[in-house]
Design an enzyme around this catalytic site. Structure first.
Site, PDB file in Angstrom:
ATOM      1  N   SER A 234       0.202  49.107  59.782  1.00 21.10           N
ATOM      2  CA  SER A 234       0.489  50.524  59.969  1.00 21.10           C
ATOM      3  C   SER A 234      -0.380  51.332  59.457  1.00 21.10           C
ATOM      4  O   SER A 234      -1.302  50.737  58.558  1.00 21.10           O
ATOM      5  CB  SER A 234       1.903  50.598  59.361  1.00 21.10           C
ATOM      6  OG  SER A 234       2.019  50.599  57.773  1.00 21.10           O
ATOM      7  N   GLU A 312       3.986  50.390  70.939  1.00 17.80           N
ATOM      8  CA  GLU A 312       5.438  51.094  70.327  1.00 17.80           C
ATOM      9  C   GLU A 312       4.632  51.892  69.209  1.00 17.80           C
ATOM     10  O   GLU A 312       5.266  51.691  67.913  1.00 17.80           O
ATOM     11  CB  GLU A 312       5.998  49.918  69.673  1.00 17.80           C
ATOM     12  CG  GLU A 312       6.376  48.716  70.596  1.00 17.80           C
ATOM     13  CD  GLU A 312       6.973  47.521  69.918  1.00 17.80           C
ATOM     14  OE1 GLU A 312       7.562  46.696  70.997  1.00 17.80           O
ATOM     15  OE2 GLU A 312       6.775  47.100  68.972  1.00 17.80           O
ATOM     16  N   PRO A 313       4.133  53.182  69.320  1.00 17.09           N
ATOM     17  CA  PRO A 313       3.826  54.114  68.649  1.00 17.09           C
ATOM     18  C   PRO A 313       5.093  54.796  67.865  1.00 17.09           C
ATOM     19  O   PRO A 313       6.220  55.105  68.592  1.00 17.09           O
ATOM     20  CB  PRO A 313       2.939  54.954  69.228  1.00 17.09           C
ATOM     21  CG  PRO A 313       3.420  54.808  70.601  1.00 17.09           C
ATOM     22  CD  PRO A 313       3.922  53.424  70.973  1.00 17.09           C
ATOM     23  N   TYR A 363       5.522  52.760  48.593  1.00 19.30           N
ATOM     24  CA  TYR A 363       4.253  52.507  49.078  1.00 19.30           C
ATOM     25  C   TYR A 363       2.954  53.119  48.287  1.00 19.30           C
ATOM     26  O   TYR A 363       2.083  52.870  48.577  1.00 19.30           O
ATOM     27  CB  TYR A 363       4.134  52.806  50.367  1.00 19.30           C
ATOM     28  CG  TYR A 363       5.153  52.177  51.297  1.00 19.30           C
ATOM     29  CD1 TYR A 363       5.627  51.008  51.255  1.00 19.30           C
ATOM     30  CD2 TYR A 363       6.153  53.143  52.192  1.00 19.30           C
ATOM     31  CE1 TYR A 363       6.439  50.360  52.196  1.00 19.30           C
ATOM     32  CE2 TYR A 363       7.004  52.780  53.103  1.00 19.30           C
ATOM     33  CZ  TYR A 363       7.098  51.233  52.852  1.00 19.30           C
ATOM     34  OH  TYR A 363       8.396  50.798  53.795  1.00 19.30           O
ATOM     35  N   CYS A 390      17.115  60.287  38.260  1.00 20.40           N
ATOM     36  CA  CYS A 390      17.055  59.790  37.181  1.00 20.40           C
ATOM     37  C   CYS A 390      16.094  58.543  37.044  1.00 20.40           C
ATOM     38  O   CYS A 390      16.463  57.221  36.738  1.00 20.40           O
ATOM     39  CB  CYS A 390      18.454  59.209  36.210  1.00 20.40           C
ATOM     40  SG  CYS A 390      18.332  58.873  34.662  1.00 20.40           S
ATOM     41  N   TYR A 420       9.718  57.939  58.684  1.00 20.50           N
ATOM     42  CA  TYR A 420      10.096  57.190  57.679  1.00 20.50           C
ATOM     43  C   TYR A 420      10.418  57.952  56.318  1.00 20.50           C
ATOM     44  O   TYR A 420      10.297  57.465  55.303  1.00 20.50           O
ATOM     45  CB  TYR A 420       8.877  56.235  57.221  1.00 20.50           C
ATOM     46  CG  TYR A 420       8.447  55.424  58.636  1.00 20.50           C
ATOM     47  CD1 TYR A 420       9.576  54.382  58.884  1.00 20.50           C
ATOM     48  CD2 TYR A 420       7.387  55.582  59.192  1.00 20.50           C
ATOM     49  CE1 TYR A 420       9.168  53.498  59.982  1.00 20.50           C
ATOM     50  CE2 TYR A 420       6.893  54.844  60.001  1.00 20.50           C
ATOM     51  CZ  TYR A 420       7.691  53.941  60.821  1.00 20.50           C
ATOM     52  OH  TYR A 420       7.443  53.123  61.771  1.00 20.50           O
TER      53      TYR A 420
END
Length: 466
Positions: A234, A312-313, A363, A390, A420
């Site tokens: 990705s 598949e974008p 990430y 927290c 996302y």
């Protein structure tokens, strides 16, 4: 301005901390005469007042236009080499009934990877023949629903799924089209890629297992094998990883032709977008032409026909169309001694965080930020946008510059959050997931309602009847 030693090497202090970095924001984004950010003809300040914050904002025109642009670029590139391209919008990036309708109207098919995503696509009225169904552990019920509803293609991810899909197809009197997901041993990210013999991941089968798996598929009368599928990563900016992966896939593709037709090759998605000022994604038309040329050259070398190619974008279509609005709650200068030197970072805490954008924590993703509710002449200051959860790792934007007078009550905007963010949202610390508002031509409409405390309490069985 003197460089802050706490800033990462790639981040340069801007001359104007109000300026919008090109390529990060929806194309309609401007500052109005009062200095307020405007998207789709609607003031961000107005959106925050009407719908509250945090708030996901999607520029409808940007999403629609980008979907059509990506589809057209891929179709044109493969038509030029004598083939056909099919574009499936990757629903996992952001899927709602309305987004699904936008994608279909832009000429895209829809890729889903769970029973829930399939349910949304079906409820949105997507033609089932235009749906591809992924997943490394599809339940028998999910497979049965996909087959019975007429899903165009199921991507088989394991040997066990061959029997499961075949049995479902037999029950429903169908001959189900299937692809086989394989690992090419190539993993790509930005401009770099790694090529190994085998890739250590949960998805698909190794290439050397493909021939036997396809033989098992072809042995089932209720299955129609249409091609291999591979996804190499990705946030990819160049074509190098696709070149290596396509070469490996087409070598196996040629072997499979001796046992029957292989009309398609699915190269997945993963095309990147800009999140910061230094990100430089490859223009889609250039990337499409490169990949088409790679596929043609490899097919010519192997002396085989060029198959139809599917993609598949997701992120590259919907990512830049979205921004997230927050309200600043507190500011806190923190002095830090680092190997690079001593400096001060201004922490700005907002009313959302990792529950509405988990990518920074998951990430170590980089994002950018601007004040949306006003313009300021204050000198730029290094900031870190922190969430209210927290968790010390609850960071939305790790490093950027804002005017040094950023203060509680300011509305902040984080661009490139269309993909996302809502999809990965949670109720951590009992925060309701924010609404999604679509803007276009000066109008705003809710396309996903936000969750309230009452919504969260309604699921607590211990409170039934109270």
């Amino acid at each position: 301005m003197t460089h802050n030693p706490l800033a990462p090497a790639w981040l340069t202090a801007p001359a104007d901390a109000n300026a919008l970095v090109p390529g990060l924001w929806p194309g309609t984004t401007v500052r109005d005469a009062a200095g307020r950010l405007e998207v789709g003809g609607v003031s961000a300040d107005e959106l925050a007042r009407e719908f509250g914050t945090p708030l996901y904002v999607i520029d409808e025109r940007e999403a629609r236009d980008r979907a059509a642009e990506v589809r057209q670029a891929l179709e044109d590139a493969f038509a030029a080499v004598g083939s056909t391209a099919h574009v499936y919008y990757a629903g996992k990036a952001l899927l709602t009934s309305i987004v699904a309708q936008w994608m279909v109207e832009a000429g895209c098919r829809i890729d889903v990877c769970s029973g829930g995503e399939l349910a949304v696509a079906l409820a949105a009225g997507v033609d089932t023949a235009a749906i591809g169904f992924h997943g490394n552990n599809k339940s028998r019920d999910e497979i049965d629903r996909a087959v019975s509803s007429g899903v165009g293609t199921i991507i088989i991810d394991s040997i066990q799924e061959i029997d499961r899909v075949a049995e479902a197809a037999e029950r429903h009197g169908r001959r189900q089209r299937v692809r086989l997901r394989v690992n090419s041993g190539v993993h790509a990210h930005t401009h770099d890629f790694l090529a190994t013999a085998h890739e250590d991941q949960k998805f698909g089968l190794t290439l050397d297992a493909a021939t036997d798996a396809v033989a098992q598929i072809r042995a089932r009368d209720t299955l129609e094998f249409v091609g291999l599928h591979c996804h190499i990563g990705s946030q990819i900016f160049g074509a190098g990883g696709f070149a290596e992966s396509a070469a490996r896939l087409l070598a196996v593709h040629k072997e499979l032709l001796s046992g029957g037709p292989v009309p398609e090759l699915n190269l997945g998605g993963g095309f990147g977008i800009a999140y910061t000022s230094v990100d430089d994604p490859t223009p889609i038309a250039e990337l499409a032409a490169s990949i088409a040329g790679i596929v043609k050259d490899e097919c010519d070398r192997l002396q085989i026909p060029i198959p139809d190619v599917a993609f598949e974008p997701g992120r590259t279509i919907i990512g830049r169309a979205g921004i997230t609005l927050y309200e600043a709650g507190t500011t806190k200068p923190v002095s830090v001694d680092s190997e690079a030197g001593s400096g001060t970072r201004l922490y700005v805490s907002v009313d959302g965080g990792m529950s509405d954008n988990a990518r920074t924590a998951l990430y170590d993703a980089d994002y950018s930020v601007r004040i949306a509710s006003r313009r300021s002449d204050a000198a730029p200051e290094l900031v870190r946008i922190a969430g209210k959860h927290c968790e010390s790792g609850d960071i939305v934007v790790s490093d950027d510059y804002l005017p040094g007078d950023v203060q509680p009550g300011d509305v902040l905007a984080v661009p490139a959050t269309g993909a996302y963010c809502w999809s990965l949202a949670s109720n951590y610390n009992y925060l309701g997931r924010p609404p999604i508002v679509a803007v276009r031509d000066g109008r705003a409409r809710v396309i996903v309602r936000g969750e309230t405390e009452a919504d969260l309490m309604a699921r607590d069985a211990g409170l039934d009847g109270r």
